[in-house]
Design a protein around this motif. Sequence first.
Motif, short mmCIF file in Angstrom:
data_model
loop_
_atom_site.label_atom_id
_atom_site.label_comp_id
_atom_site.label_asym_id
_atom_site.label_seq_id
_atom_site.Cartn_x
_atom_site.Cartn_y
_atom_site.Cartn_z
N PHE A 45 50.45 13.24 29.53
CA PHE A 45 50.58 13.35 30.99
C PHE A 45 50.78 14.80 31.40
CE2 PHE A 45 53.47 13.74 34.60
CZ PHE A 45 52.74 13.10 35.60
N CYS A 46 51.70 15.48 30.74
CA CYS A 46 51.97 16.89 31.06
C CYS A 46 50.73 17.76 30.85
CB CYS A 46 53.12 17.43 30.21
SG CYS A 46 54.71 16.78 30.69
N ASN A 47 50.04 17.55 29.74
CA ASN A 47 48.83 18.32 29.46
C ASN A 47 47.74 18.05 30.49
OD1 ASN A 47 49.93 19.56 27.20
ND2 ASN A 47 49.13 18.02 25.80
N ASP A 48 47.54 16.79 30.83
CA ASP A 48 46.53 16.43 31.83
C ASP A 48 46.85 17.09 33.17
OD1 ASP A 48 45.27 14.87 29.93
OD2 ASP A 48 45.98 12.96 30.75
N LEU A 84 58.82 16.23 35.43
CA LEU A 84 57.80 16.85 34.58
C LEU A 84 56.88 17.76 35.41
CD1 LEU A 84 56.90 13.74 32.41
CD2 LEU A 84 58.18 15.76 31.66
N ILE A 85 56.54 17.34 36.60
CA ILE A 85 55.69 18.15 37.48
C ILE A 85 56.42 19.43 37.88
CG2 ILE A 85 54.65 18.23 39.79
CD1 ILE A 85 54.05 15.18 39.37
N GLN A 86 57.70 19.31 38.20
CA GLN A 86 58.49 20.47 38.61
C GLN A 86 58.63 21.50 37.49
OE1 GLN A 86 61.91 18.25 40.07
NE2 GLN A 86 61.54 19.11 42.11
N LEU A 87 58.52 21.07 36.26
CA LEU A 87 58.65 21.99 35.12
C LEU A 87 57.36 22.74 34.79
CD1 LEU A 87 60.80 19.80 32.71
CD2 LEU A 87 61.51 21.91 33.88
N ASN A 88 56.27 22.47 35.52
CA ASN A 88 55.01 23.13 35.20
C ASN A 88 55.14 24.65 35.34
OD1 ASN A 88 53.17 24.42 37.37
ND2 ASN A 88 54.14 22.70 38.45
N SER A 92 54.48 26.90 41.89
CA SER A 92 55.73 26.39 42.44
C SER A 92 55.53 24.97 42.98
CB SER A 92 56.26 27.30 43.54
OG SER A 92 55.35 27.31 44.62
N VAL A 93 56.63 24.23 43.04
CA VAL A 93 56.61 22.85 43.50
C VAL A 93 57.68 22.69 44.58
CG1 VAL A 93 56.95 20.43 42.84
CG2 VAL A 93 55.88 22.02 41.23
N GLU A 94 57.31 22.04 45.67
CA GLU A 94 58.26 21.76 46.75
C GLU A 94 58.21 20.28 47.08
OE1 GLU A 94 58.10 24.26 50.23
OE2 GLU A 94 57.25 25.89 49.02
#
Length: 131
Positions: A45-48, A84-88, A92-94
């Motif tokens: 999932f993280c890689n995708d 997991l998305i926030q750790l990319n 940046s993620v909001e």
Amino acid sequence: MRVCGIELKANNVVLVVLDEREFMDLKIKKITLENDEQQDDIRQFCNDFLIFLEENRVERVYIKKRAKKGTFAGGAVTFKMEGLIQLNPVCSVELVSAQAVSAFERKNELLLPLKLKKYQEQAYLTALSSL
């Protein structure tokens, strides 16, 4: 600026990418976390997701928030995917509140893109309301 709007549903990440407010009809519209208890599935999932961000040159991600408790609370898997998305390491993620998305929708007369799938509407509005 190229942004990605996300709505988390069950074990799916529904994706929409906007380039300068223009909807991009991409081949990948969602990414699924098959089994949140298997490390290999979590890595996949993280890689995708990272590949999706890099291939589409996403500069910022906006995630529609879910309630943490109550009737409309998000499931545990959605919170895991959000983390997991926030750790990319790519952008940046909001988080965007559902109230902000609804207010934006009420204040603006919107014509949804023809190629936008029904299940992508909230991800689209999340991205659009954040620009």
